[in-house]
Design an enzyme around this catalytic site. Structure first.
Site, PDB file in Angstrom:
ATOM      1  N   ALA A 349     -10.836 -39.585  39.113  1.00 54.03           N
ATOM      2  CA  ALA A 349     -12.069 -39.256  39.132  1.00 54.03           C
ATOM      3  C   ALA A 349     -11.600 -38.883  37.322  1.00 54.03           C
ATOM      4  CB  ALA A 349     -12.173 -37.857  39.330  1.00 54.03           C
ATOM      5  N   GLU A 351     -13.400 -35.425  34.429  1.00 51.25           N
ATOM      6  CA  GLU A 351     -13.567 -33.667  34.059  1.00 51.25           C
ATOM      7  C   GLU A 351     -14.951 -33.825  33.744  1.00 51.25           C
ATOM      8  OE1 GLU A 351      -9.515 -34.170  31.894  1.00 51.25           O
ATOM      9  OE2 GLU A 351     -10.751 -34.925  33.365  1.00 51.25           O
ATOM     10  N   HIS A 384      -9.230 -30.633  41.730  1.00 53.37           N
ATOM     11  CA  HIS A 384      -8.076 -30.866  40.424  1.00 53.37           C
ATOM     12  C   HIS A 384      -9.261 -30.659  39.906  1.00 53.37           C
ATOM     13  CE1 HIS A 384      -5.505 -33.557  38.590  1.00 53.37           C
ATOM     14  NE2 HIS A 384      -6.443 -33.325  37.099  1.00 53.37           N
ATOM     15  N   GLU A 385     -10.092 -31.854  39.698  1.00 52.57           N
ATOM     16  CA  GLU A 385     -11.545 -31.469  38.421  1.00 52.57           C
ATOM     17  C   GLU A 385     -12.535 -30.627  37.943  1.00 52.57           C
ATOM     18  OE1 GLU A 385     -10.064 -35.089  38.172  1.00 52.57           O
ATOM     19  OE2 GLU A 385     -11.310 -33.977  36.812  1.00 52.57           O
ATOM     20  N   HIS A 388     -10.372 -28.754  35.984  1.00 53.39           N
ATOM     21  CA  HIS A 388     -10.351 -29.152  34.813  1.00 53.39           C
ATOM     22  C   HIS A 388     -11.323 -27.805  33.563  1.00 53.39           C
ATOM     23  CE1 HIS A 388      -7.021 -32.080  33.521  1.00 53.39           C
ATOM     24  NE2 HIS A 388      -7.602 -33.014  34.595  1.00 53.39           N
ATOM     25  N   GLU A 407      -3.472 -31.958  32.490  1.00 56.60           N
ATOM     26  CA  GLU A 407      -2.971 -32.524  33.686  1.00 56.60           C
ATOM     27  C   GLU A 407      -2.607 -31.785  34.755  1.00 56.60           C
ATOM     28  OE1 GLU A 407      -5.676 -34.322  33.847  1.00 56.60           O
ATOM     29  OE2 GLU A 407      -6.494 -34.805  32.140  1.00 56.60           O
TER      30      GLU A 407
END
EC number: 3.4.11.-
Length: 969
Positions: A349, A351, A384-385, A388, A407
């Protein structure tokens, strides 16, 4: 371009060359007309823009306009940073990609508003694989200055406009530059690229971008470094009937004059952001929209028409995660919309601000075809994204050496966010095995690297997109949060983000913000945060803490030394860290924080309240990023406790003890008899986390002993350990609803089946074969639990024949679920039929697989011992084609280790020649392969006989314990 940037001569004290609004409008109309004419000529004449490799000079045809000369510079350089004398303020970008079988090019126009920070007589932009129309620059009425020459610096990926010395760009003034260009809509998954897929029997194309880290320069000339933030206004041309997306919402759509069935989509001006976050997509897609979004944010999930029914979970989780992080960081999401899109031929993926791209497996979820472990992955990837959007997008690292700020933090926050909404997955426990233990194997190599590492060339930048930046970064962030306290940590992050929003940062900015918060909260630390954390970010590797007890005085000595996977390598005495210490004991099971080992010291002494017959365990819940070793008596006490009642020790610490013991023995710091004695207790273990750690240690021994004469004894020993586990959790008949309410049980079943079937446990093989046979008889029914489908199918194909393989192949071809297709691809690779394996290997070059399917298939094939031999020859013959398949896939380079494992001595000379000139991820991968191979050879010579002796002593017990019905002949 706004009127605020237009100044009439004589109306301002600033010096510079500016132009009236009406002239600008006239110029844009002229440029647009020329752009359309060029676009039509290229499209309808079939002319393609050549792809210019980095070692080839760009040669343009001379123009009748007599433009300045073009000179090339192909000297190899390391410093590829742009000068800091100019900075971009706003880009106006217009792109028209063509997508048909004969033409995959992009016609582009760009207008850049720049500000001069320091006097200069040249404009330096990043540009690679782009053909720039120099005449359009010379004829640009906005720049109104004399150009001396153009320079194409191939190695630095620079396009330089040299001005005549008397025409300086002056500090404090703003300037405009425009140009037409043609670039490539490539197929290598970097920059602006295309892919194809089949839907409803029709071949379709999709165009998408992947700019990170340094590929915006392949799409349009720009200042392609994270510190050069600017606003972007994007216009995309597309075929009528398709959709286009970018970071911001669409404003309007107009026809493209002179090009039938094509339209322009205009998007709102963006907030200031780095070029690597620019995103553009053109596709034939559908969307679903959330009714649960907050702050008037439009939230949509996009997918292929035939897969739109698989977006429900993503649409549910995405807005929740976005809202969670708004509240966690105390900062509103700054854009008016958030799109998430599932892309074919994409893995992972990205971001991109306002337009997050996902591989289909990372976003689409079909309850009938996808397992709960897959749902767990989707939750984490979305978290996670979304994290970001603040860590990386709102505040961006100054340069790529601080990539881990993006990250590492996003990886850590993915557990915080996903665990908030999916607590049944026990992600805070899984962090230890997914992040810490998985990266320690790499970080224990001498070929590892620090989290914060100087990088210059794009190849060097690509190298650091690895487990050190992601997994180790997340691990030390977790350690930091624990010793600061989660409240202080959260408030410190909010302070950091608010103070740097829309700007850039280095790690010292973060340490300063956290130090400020720690002082406000009166957190007691042995020294400042920068000193502590620099010891972890500026050094590679990690320590092992040797705990030596004085059983008379109840004092322990905690010693630190660097841990290396290759025990023959000399330790560097300067490698020391600030190490937080915690322990629990039989006498005091609660966590005791007992101080630090300072960076300037090898050891500290600590008083304990524990008798000589009570165990002590350090690094509770493996909060610290280090291993722990004990004296033999304490190991004996721990093993005794695990054997009697493992529940007295936490689940995470049981996993830690197993992982540490296997790796300490692997390097000679612990006797293998102690490690193997510890594994006895696994006959009573039913929890997923310790078994995951055990499976990793067993896997290493399996790879080392599989070609030795004692493998049968080792196999029996593993079956003995796993037999009760398999019967306890693997043979249950939980329905899908039960497993959804208790997903960790599904994970536990998965690992029980995987171990049992791999080591040829008869009950596992028989059940797998029966389930698969029933599925073949009723192919439209959901016979096999989704979390077991890949294991069951693999075992059935391995022990079956052509019929079983062809059924998996038919399911692979007909399934609309990316996860089921991947399960079937893995199952097909499990066959023992050499001719079938050869056929599958040939697919990598000849089709019908997509690029990502080819990568996955190679990984699966080399897990098969027979497939590994066939892949070895294939690898040598098709080296260049394999590298092309892996282009821009930094993480997937690690599969090469699996691909050539066992053939290093034969491949070394071949690869030494092939790797000349490579400085990217593949070189580090090969170096690590060599180091691991040398360590494995040393291991076989030093430790094999110890294991042989231990297993031989247990052979009689094993034979009596394991019924013949549980072992395949």
């Amino acid at each position: 371009m706004e009127s605020a940037n237009v100044v009439l001569p004589g109306t301002s004290g600033r010096k510079g060359l500016f132009i009236r609004r009406r002239v600008i409008v006239l110029h844009l109309l002229i440029v647009s007309a020329a752009f359309i004419a060029v676009a039509l000529a290229v499209h309808y004449s079939g002319v393609k823009c050549p792809h210019y490799d980095n070692d080839t000079s760009v040669v343009l045809e001379p123009s009748t306009e007599n433009p300045p000369s073009l000179k090339a510079n192909s000297v190899v350089v390391e410093d590829v940073r742009l000068p800091k004398n100019l900075r971009p303020l706003h880009y106006d970008i217009r792109l028209l990609p063509w997508m048909d079988e004969s033409n995959f090019t992009i016609n582009g126009f760009i207008h850049i508003l720049i500000e001069c920070v320091e006097n200069t007589n040249k404009i330096v932009l990043h540009s690679t694989d782009i053909e720039i129309d120099r005449v359009s620059i010379v004829n640009n009425a906005e720049i109104m200055m004399e150009i001396d020459e153009f320079e194409e610096n191939i190695e630095r990926q620079f396009f330089i406009i040299h001005l005549k010395s008397i025409h300086l760009l002056e500090e404090g003034n703003r300037y405009n530059i425009s140009m037409n260009f043609t670039s490539i809509l490539n197929e290598h998954q970097h920059g602006f690229y295309h892919a194809s897929y089949t839907e409803y029997g029709q071949k379709k194309y999709i165009a998408m971008t992947q700019m990170e880290p340094v590929d915006a320069r392949r799409v349009f000339p720009c200042f392609d470094e994270p510190s050069f933030k600017a606003e972007f206004s994007i216009t995309l041309g597309r075929k009528r009937g398709m959709i286009s997306l970018s970071n911001m919402p669409k404003i309007k759509t107009t026809p493209i004059e002179g090009v039938s069935d094509y339209e322009w989509d205009y998007f709102e001006r963006s907030v200031p952001m780095s070029s690597y976050l620019v995103a553009m997509i053109i596709a034939d897609y559908s969307y679903v929209e959330s009714n649960a979004s907050h702050n008037n944010i439009t939230f949509r999930v996009w997918a292929r028409h035939s897969a739109i029914n698989q977006t429900k979970y993503g649409l549910e989780m995405g807005p929740k995660m976005l809202q969670f992080f708004q509240e966690y960081f105390g900062i509103d999401y700054p854009l008016p919309k958030q799109d998430m899109i599932a892309l074919p031929s994409f893995h992972g993926a990205m971001e991109n601000w306002g337009l997050i791209t996902y591989g289909e497996q990372q976003l689409l979820y079909d309850p009938d075809m996808s397992s709960d472990s897959h749902r767990e992955i989707i939750a984490q990837v979305i978290a996670h994204e979304q994290a970001h959007q603040w860590f990386g997008n709102l505040v961006t690292m100054q340069w790529w050496n601080d990539l881990w700020l993006n990250e590492g933090f996003a990886s850590y926050m993915s557990y915080i966010g996903a665990n908030h909404f999916e607590p049944n997955y026990r992600l805070c426990q899984q962090f230890v095995i997914n992040e810490i233990q998985s990266v320690m194997g790499v970080d224990g190599l001498i070929t590892s690297h620090p989290i914060n590492q100087p990088v210059h060339h794009p190849d060097e930048i690509n190298k650091i997109f690895d487990r050190i930046s992601y997994n180790k970064g997340a691990s030390i962030v977790r350690m930091l949060a624990e010793f600061l306290g989660h409240g202080t940590f959260q408030r410190g992050l909010s302070h950091y983000l608010k103070s740097r929003m829309y700007g850039n940062a280095v790690q010292d900015d973060l340490w300063a913000a956290l130090t400020y918060q720690a002082e406000l909260d009166s957190v007691q630390l042995p020294t400042d945060i920068k000193t502590i954390m620099d010891s972890w970010t500026l050094k590679m590797g990690y320590p092992v803490v040797n705990v030596i007890r004085n059983y008379t005085s109840s004092v322990i000595t905690a010693q630190q030394e660097r841990f290396l996977m290759n025990s023959r390598q000399e330790l560097n005495s300067t490698y020391r860290w600030w190490i937080p210490l915690s322990y629990s004991s039989k006498a005091h099971p609660d966590i005791v924080q007992c101080g630090w080992i300072p960076e300037h010291s090898d050891q500290v002494n600590i008083s304990l309240e524990a008798t000589k017959n009570q165990w002590v365990i350090f690094n509770i819940d493996q909060v610290g990023y280090y291993r722990v070793n004990y004296d033999q008596h304490n190991w004996h006490l721990i093993i005794q406790q695990l054997t009697e009642d493992p529940r007295e020790i936490s689940v995470i610490n049981r996993a830690q003890l197993i992982d540490d013991a296997f790796n300490l023995a692997r390097t000679g710091l612990l006797d293998y008899s102690t490690t193997l004695n510890l594994t006895h207790y696994l006959q009573r273990e039913v929890e997923y986390i310790p078994w995951r750690s055990a499976a990793s240690g067993i896997k290493f021994l399996d790879s080392m002993l599989c070609r030795t004469k004692i493998y049968g004894i080792f196999q029996d020993y593993v079956i003995r350990m796993v037999d009760g586990f398999f019967h306890h959790v693997g043979e249950s008949h939980d329905d899908q609803r039960t497993l959804r309410d208790n997903p960790i049980r599904a994970n536990t079943q998965t690992i029980a089946w995987r171990l049992a079937c791999h080591f040829q446990h008869c009950g596992c093989i028989q059940r797998a074969t029966k389930l698969y046979s029933n599925w073949m008889d009723h192919p439209d029914q959901h016979i096999i639990p989704t979390h077991l489908k890949s294991i069951v199918s693999c075992s059935a194909v391995e022990h079956g024949g052509k019929k079983e393989w062809e059924f998996a192949y038919s399911k692979f071809n007909t399934s609309n679920s990316a996860t089921e297709k991947d399960d079937m691809l893995e199952a097909m690779s499990c066959t023992n039929q050499a001719w079938i394996l050869k056929r599958m290997i040939d697919w990598v070059i000849q089709g019908p697989l997509t690029k990502m399917e080819s990568i996955h298939m190679l990984i699966y094939l080399v897990r098969n011992p027979l497939g590994r031999y066939l892949a070895f020859d294939f690898f040598k013959i098709h080296w260049d084609k394999i590298l092309n398949i892996l282009c821009n896939q930094s993480f997937t380079f690690t599969y090469i280790i699996r691909l050539i494992k066992g053939f290093v001595s034969k491949m070394k000379d071949f690869l030494d020649g092939k790797l000349q000139g490579h400085t990217g991820p593949i070189l580090r991968t090969f170096d690590q392969l060599i180091e691991r191979t040398e360590a494995n050879i040393f291991w076989m010579n030093r430790y094999k006989e110890n294991i042989v002796l231990w297993l031989s002593q247990k052979a009689e017990d094993l034979s009596n314990f394991i019924p013949k019905s549980n072992r395949l002949p």
